[in-house]
Every structure is written in C-alpha cells, then in structure tokens.
Design an enzyme around this catalytic site. Structure first.
Site, PDB file in Angstrom:
ATOM      1  CE1 TYR A 159     -93.385 -26.318-107.825  1.00  0.00           C
ATOM      2  CE2 TYR A 159     -94.319 -25.844-105.671  1.00  0.00           C
ATOM      3  CZ  TYR A 159     -94.481 -26.214-106.995  1.00  0.00           C
ATOM      4  OH  TYR A 159     -95.748 -26.479-107.478  1.00  0.00           O
ATOM      5  CG  ASP A 254     -91.676 -18.651-102.603  1.00  0.00           C
ATOM      6  OD1 ASP A 254     -92.426 -18.702-101.598  1.00  0.00           O
ATOM      7  OD2 ASP A 254     -91.852 -19.338-103.630  1.00  0.00           O
ATOM      8  CE  LYS A 282     -96.576 -25.324 -99.220  1.00  0.00           C
ATOM      9  NZ  LYS A 282     -95.501 -25.065-100.148  1.00  0.00           N
TER      10      LYS A 282
END
Ligand SMILES: *Cc1c(COP(=O)(O)O)cnc(C)c1O
Length: 445
Positions: A159, A254, A282
């Site tokens: 994702y 990522d 995050k």
C-alpha cells in the site's frame, strides 16, 4: 467480511457493552461516510460497532463508554512512544500558543529535516508534506520526471496511499474490503502501474523485458506491512536494487511504516541498501499529520522551486507537527530503544505461536522488528497470494474475543500489530494470556 454477516456471541457482548459508542456511531453514519473518515475504522472486516474513542494515554485507548483497551494499533504505527507522550504533549502545547501555522518557513522544519537527513542513509534532501499518500504520490511524480519514463512497478498487497496510480491490487483497506481495482481511476492511469508479486524477482525481470526503457521506478515497502506483515526474502531487496540500477530506473522505498521503526535509519539501515528516494510518514509526525519524501540531491533538486516538478502544501511543514517530530525523534536515539522494542515484539510473537500450538488452531505468526501479524492460515505467508488464503472470518472471531478481553488488535487480517515503547512486558504477557484463551474459545466452536 464474512464474520460481519454471522453475528458472533462476542460481537454481541462487545456491542451491548458500548451503548454510547453505538449511539454516536449511528449518529455519525448520517453525516460521515460509513461513520468514519478512513475505511478500516468501520470494522467491516470484523463486524460490530467500531471503537468510538474519548481519549488515550500510553498503551491504552478509552472509549466513550469508559471502557479501556490495550492498543496494538497505535494510530497505525505513528505512535511508537504510545499515546500522549508527555514530551510530545508539552512540545505541541507550547507551540500552539506560538501559532499553529505560519504559511512561511520556520526553523523547526529545517531542524527536523536535518535530523531526518542525518538519520536516513540515502536521504540528502527532504520535502515535508502532510500525508503518506501525498509523499508517495509526489515521489513517484519526481521519479517519472527524473527517469523520463511513465511506468511504475509496485507489489501486490503493498500500500502506498490512495493516489490514483496505486489503487490496483493494493493492500491495507483495499485488501480488507476486497477492492482489486478502484472505480474512478482512469484506465490510462491504472495501465501505467505494473503489479508484481512480492518476494519474487522473476516477476520484476519479466516486466522490464516486456516494457524496455518504459519503467521509471520500482516502489516497495521494504518490509510489507499492509497485507499483514511479510518480511523481504533474503536477496529480494538487493535484487531490486541491482535490477533498477541496470535498467536505469529508480528504487523508491516506501518507509511510511518502517521508517524510524525497523531502526532509527529505517529498513534501509537494517538491510544496508541505498534507495534513490524514500517516502516517510506516520512516526515522523509523532501522531500529527506529517510525511516527507527525500533522497539523492540531484533527484530532489528537480522539485519546485529548484526544478520544474511541482508539489506544494498549505500546511506542509506545519509547526505543530514539526514540534511533535522534534520531541519524538531524540527519544528513539536512546541506547537500546530498538533492541527493547524488538525484544518485546519477539516475546509477543513467541507467545502467540505457543498459544496457537497449545490450542491447535491453525495459524502463522509473521514478524519483523516491532511489527507482527497472526495469520489464520496453514501455509507460510510470503506474498499477497499466500496472505489471501487466510481465514478472515476466523480472524474476525479472534478479534472480537480479544476485544472482549480488553485487547484492541488492528480490525483486519491484513494489517500489522504495532508494538510501542510504552508496552510493558506485563502487558505483553497479559496479551498472550488473552490470546490463549481467545484461541481456546475459537477451537471450541
Ligand atoms: C499508511 C501508509 C501510507 C499512506 O499514508 P497516509 O498518511 O495514510 O496517507 C503509504 N504507504 C505506506 C507503506 C503506509 O503504511
């Protein structure tokens, strides 16, 4: 989704214990789509009323009914120090009084930028944005501009946020809801994203053969954490580095989840690899909305205002978020921080494996660093095809059993558990005991 349709006894017990949550969620559904602002919060995969939170502290979430949960979601990994860490709270509170957004540069951005450049081996320059989606989207735009090519390889079950090009065979909420391709994404965009199985270099080689000089970049979660946790097989990431070098394509890591989690320098420090671009999010915002992308100077210099690749943000480099990041990162540099985090996670993983063995429930625990997933499957999980063989209905029942015992797991088979520095050994042991009794209850019905 299956368990949502056959309302289990625990789901009923859990729902009935939370009348105020139910009432608020029902009210919310009239205004917010599905009662939520991010799909996986809606508990579709596990059934029942979602948590409606009043406040949080340390490892605990408290809902509007006054119930307490030991939290293994930790805002999807952002809160590596746990909720409302006093230093982060103090920094944000102090900053709020000095202004919450300037619309101009502040020294805070430079300071946090310098910390990231120092921490992450491959990053020489950085640009702050407000979400991981934005960071991944911008990194790919930059990679395309730099390489002068349009196609991008991503891996099934990974994702990278919800920008158009990433919504095919994606993990996270799309895996949870069974959305293979997203309506609203023009075929012309989707066709530029090539999907390949994780942990498989042959698939990647084939795509480069099929599309010579067309592929701008490979984007990968170095440790996949959005199909459940799947660690890279030995040689996989190294292979991606070699292939991209040979083919004149860029390698994008990522590290929105793995950055500052697998190690202070992210997964690239652990696996000793130097990607061309890195996407972060995050953790770097300490629970406030911030993300970033960065990489080699000669690539980053193509971004506006130095270059023609346009990307901007009204709230980018937001001072509240910068202060949260600045309060948080030094804590992660404490001696033994990651060793302790990983040790606790291993303790949890070992405990869950024993609980599976003792109760005879079929399952596999995958872990990496402070990430782990308990898959209800009989097979090893090395890619998305393997992950999808899991019994998601059984996961849903397990989730409800655990919730009943006061433990909040990610509400989907395809998400990672996040252990934070705030979790104590006693809480880990309490979780293992809850899992043993939950699995026992599963094997009895
Ligand atoms: C969460 C996540 C994103 C998206 O970040 P948002 O802030 O939710 O937009 C991108 N990549 C990975 C690996 C993620 O886990």
């Amino acid at each position: 989704m299956a368990s949502g349709t056959s309302k289990g006894v625990n789901q009923k017990v859990n729902d009935e214990a939370r009348p105020r949550s139910t009432e608020i969620f029902e009210r919310g559904k009239k205004t917010l789509v599905g009662g939520v602002d991010s799909p996986v919060r809606a508990f579709r995969a596990v059934g029942g009323t979602p948590l409606v939170i009043d406040h949080a502290r340390g490892t605990k979430l408290y809902d509007v009914d006054g119930r307490e949960y030991l939290d293994y979601v930790c805002s999807w990994g952002a809160l590596i120090l746990g909720h409302a860490h006093p230093d982060v709270v103090a920094a944000v509170t102090d900053q709020a009084a000095k202004g919450t957004s300037y619309g101009m540069t502040s020294p805070l951005e430079i300071e946090l930028g310098e910390m990231i450049v120092k921490a992450v081996p491959s990053v020489e320059m950085v640009r702050f944005v407000s979400s991981g989606t934005e960071a991944a989207m911008s990194a790919v735009r930059l990679a395309r501009a730099f390489a002068g090519r349009d196609m991008v390889i991503k891996f099934e079950g990974c994702y990278h946020g919800h920008s158009d090009g990433f919504l095919s065979e994606a993990g996270s909420g799309l895996a949870t809801l069974g959305i293979a391709a997203c309506p609203g994404v023009p075929e012309a965009f989707a066709s530029l994203t090539l999907n390949s199985p994780f942990n498989n270099l042959d698939g990647v080689e084939k795509l480069f053969k099929k599309h010579p000089n067309k592929i701008a970049a490979i984007i990968v979660e170095p440790v996949a954490a959005n199909m459940g946790v799947v660690a890279p097989a030995p040689g996989f990431l190294e292979g991606l580095r070699e292939i991209t070098k040979r083919e004149g394509a860029l390698l994008i890591f990522d590290e929105v989840i793995t950055g500052f989690r697998m190690a202070y320098g992210g997964a690239q420090q652990v696996y000793k690899l130097v990607p061309d671009l890195t996407v972060m999010g995050k953790i770097i915002g300490g629970g406030l909305p911030v993300a970033a992308y960065g990489g080699k100077r000669e690539i980053m210099e193509r971004v506006a205002p130095l270059g023609p690749v346009y990307q901007a943000g009204t709230l980018a480099g937001n001072p509240l978020a910068m202060r949260a990041g600045l309060a948080m990162l030094p804590k992660l540099q404490a001696t033994g921080f990651y060793e302790d985090l990983n040790r606790k996670t291993l303790r949890l993983a070992d405990g869950l494996r024993s609980a599976l063995r003792e109760t005879g429930v079929e399952g596999v625990v995958n872990g990496a660093g402070s990430l782990l997933t308990i898959f209800f499957a009989g097979n090893a999980i090395r890619d998305y095809t393997d992950a999808k063989k899991s019994d998601t209905a059984r996961f849903g029942r397990f989730f409800q059993e655990m919730l009943r015992r006061g433990v909040f797991l990610p509400p989907s088979q395809y998400e990672a558990l996040f252990v934070s520095a705030a979790h104590t050994d006693a809480e880990i042991d309490q979780t293992i005991a809850a899992a043993r009794s939950s699995l026992g209850a599963l094997s009895n019905n």
